[in-house]
Design a protein around this motif. Structure first.
Motif, short mmCIF file in Angstrom:
data_model
loop_
_atom_site.label_atom_id
_atom_site.label_comp_id
_atom_site.label_asym_id
_atom_site.label_seq_id
_atom_site.Cartn_x
_atom_site.Cartn_y
_atom_site.Cartn_z
N GLY A 38 0.82 -1.22 0.10
CA GLY A 38 -0.12 0.04 0.13
C GLY A 38 0.93 1.09 -0.18
O GLY A 38 2.39 1.62 -0.10
N LEU A 39 0.41 2.67 0.03
CA LEU A 39 0.83 3.72 0.72
C LEU A 39 1.84 3.98 1.09
O LEU A 39 2.04 2.76 2.74
CB LEU A 39 0.22 4.91 0.86
N GLY A 45 7.16 14.32 7.73
CA GLY A 45 6.64 15.20 6.17
C GLY A 45 4.99 15.83 6.59
O GLY A 45 4.81 15.76 7.43
N SER A 46 4.67 16.22 5.35
CA SER A 46 3.12 16.43 5.83
C SER A 46 2.00 15.15 4.71
O SER A 46 2.47 14.84 4.27
CB SER A 46 3.07 17.94 5.72
N ASP A 47 0.92 15.69 4.82
CA ASP A 47 -0.15 14.48 4.20
C ASP A 47 -0.84 16.03 3.19
O ASP A 47 -1.22 16.29 4.30
CB ASP A 47 -0.64 13.59 5.21
N ASN A 117 -11.15 0.87 12.89
CA ASN A 117 -10.18 0.76 12.42
C ASN A 117 -9.92 2.38 12.42
O ASN A 117 -8.39 2.61 13.82
CB ASN A 117 -9.80 0.55 10.58
N LEU A 118 -10.37 3.78 12.65
CA LEU A 118 -10.65 4.86 13.14
C LEU A 118 -10.42 5.07 15.17
O LEU A 118 -9.54 5.52 15.19
CB LEU A 118 -11.64 5.45 12.95
N LYS A 119 -10.94 3.71 15.59
CA LYS A 119 -11.27 3.25 16.89
C LYS A 119 -9.37 3.19 17.02
O LYS A 119 -8.76 3.64 18.32
CB LYS A 119 -11.80 2.68 17.30
N ASP A 120 -8.83 2.43 16.27
CA ASP A 120 -7.76 0.98 16.74
C ASP A 120 -6.07 2.11 16.68
O ASP A 120 -4.97 2.86 16.86
CB ASP A 120 -6.91 0.22 15.50
N PHE A 121 -6.92 2.83 15.08
CA PHE A 121 -5.82 4.52 15.04
C PHE A 121 -5.54 5.23 16.54
O PHE A 121 -4.69 5.94 16.11
CB PHE A 121 -6.30 5.40 13.44
N GLU A 150 -4.71 10.99 6.47
CA GLU A 150 -5.78 10.81 5.89
C GLU A 150 -5.63 9.22 5.35
O GLU A 150 -4.31 8.58 4.99
CB GLU A 150 -6.17 10.56 4.34
N ASP A 151 -6.30 8.27 5.06
CA ASP A 151 -6.71 6.70 4.81
C ASP A 151 -5.81 5.71 5.25
O ASP A 151 -5.31 4.84 4.76
CB ASP A 151 -6.19 6.76 3.54
N VAL A 152 -5.82 6.32 6.20
CA VAL A 152 -4.58 4.99 6.89
C VAL A 152 -5.10 4.48 8.70
O VAL A 152 -5.97 5.95 9.09
CB VAL A 152 -3.61 5.50 7.80
N GLY A 153 -5.75 3.98 8.44
CA GLY A 153 -6.38 3.32 10.17
C GLY A 153 -5.64 1.43 10.41
O GLY A 153 -4.42 1.31 10.19
N GLY A 154 -6.26 1.88 11.76
CA GLY A 154 -5.39 0.43 12.87
C GLY A 154 -4.40 0.88 13.95
O GLY A 154 -3.70 2.05 14.43
N PRO A 155 -3.53 -0.35 14.00
CA PRO A 155 -2.66 0.55 14.65
C PRO A 155 -0.75 -0.28 14.45
O PRO A 155 0.12 0.37 15.71
CB PRO A 155 -2.96 -1.01 16.06
N SER A 156 -0.85 -0.17 12.97
CA SER A 156 0.29 -1.02 12.91
C SER A 156 1.74 0.66 13.01
O SER A 156 2.91 0.09 12.93
CB SER A 156 0.08 -1.51 11.36
#
Length: 262
Positions: A38-39, A45-47, A117-121, A150-156
């Motif tokens: 993935g990305l 840096g910035s997003d 996923n947002l909760k894990d993040f 943006e577009d990233v969730g989870g705890p990893s």
């Protein structure tokens, strides 16, 4: 002759049934997901024009290296995956077939999965902030950290966020880049005490890291076997179990000294 004819009919019927079952199996959706690199994102840096890490309450420093979190992307939880998709993925080292429940353990609808996923993040963000501030001896009541991606969730991404916060505030402890100016990627969960945990999908994450210029990859030690299995050329593997260990490894890299290995 009548018996042979009857046998031929039975065999023909059986063959037709088997062919029909195979056709159904080929087109029936399977409970799996296709996963691929993935990305990646440099947390220093910035997003979309917004800093990924913002720290208020203490002076921050300008960084020059990269700490690149890595992700995998998978077919949507409501997407249909068929035998032909699995067959195609089987012959590509850039794709993997995984049980859908392993990719989306929270189950439910797309909305419910995104919410999980947002909760894990959010939990990962809190743990990363706590671990970083504890490492630097700073009080959470005086320092406010915000993580936006943006577009990233989870705890990893926990480990990389923690290192990013430290680099923004303290660097290597002497005003220099924590990375030594290198492009360093990695993955791993983290808790408030600084313990690094396994995540999954490491071989595909390594591909994403190397694709985007990383030369070093920090990996939870428990995942060394997976990490070594198909390591991209030009990517140095560094296993870690704790935040202290990760910082020590980065110090060794800056000094061109020996680092832990799998």
């Amino acid at each position: 002759m009548p018996n042979l004819s009857r046998r031929s009919v039975v065999l023909s019927v059986c063959a037709a049934v088997v062919a029909a079952l195979l056709a159904v199996a080929a087109f029936a959706p399977l409970p799996v997901s296709i996963v691929e690199p993935g990305l990646t994102a440099n947390v220093l840096g910035s997003d979309n024009g917004t800093p990924i890490i913002t720290v208020k309450g203490v002076p921050v420093r300008t960084t020059s290296g990269q700490l690149r979190l890595v992700t995998v992307q998978a077919t949507a939880p409501n997407a249909s995956v068929h035998f032909s998709d699995v067959w195609s993925a089987w012959f590509k080292n850039s794709q993997a077939v995984m049980p859908r429940d392993a990719v989306y353990p929270s189950g439910g609808t797309v909305e419910e999965i995104n919410k999980a996923n947002l909760k894990d993040f959010a939990q990962s963000e809190a743990a990363a902030t706590s671990a970083a501030l504890k490492q630097m001896g700073l009080s959470p009541s005086q320092v406010h950290v915000t993580l936006r991606l943006e577009d990233v969730g989870g705890p990893s991404a926990g480990l990389l966020f923690t290192l990013g916060i430290i680099d923004k505030v303290d660097g290597d402890g002497h005003g220099g880049d924590l990375t030594g100016g290198q492009n360093i990627a990695g993955t791993g969960t983290i808790d408030a005490a600084g313990k690094v945990g396994a995540v999954g999908g490491v071989p595909l994450k390594e591909q994403a890291a190397r694709r985007d210029g990383a030369t070093v990859f920090l990996v939870p030690r428990d995942e060394c076997a997976d990490a070594k299995a198909d390591l991209p050329k030009g990517l140095k593997l560094v296993p870690v179990t704790t935040l202290d260990g990760a910082l020590s490894a980065l110090s060794a890299l800056r000094a061109h000294s020996a680092t832990p290995s799998c």
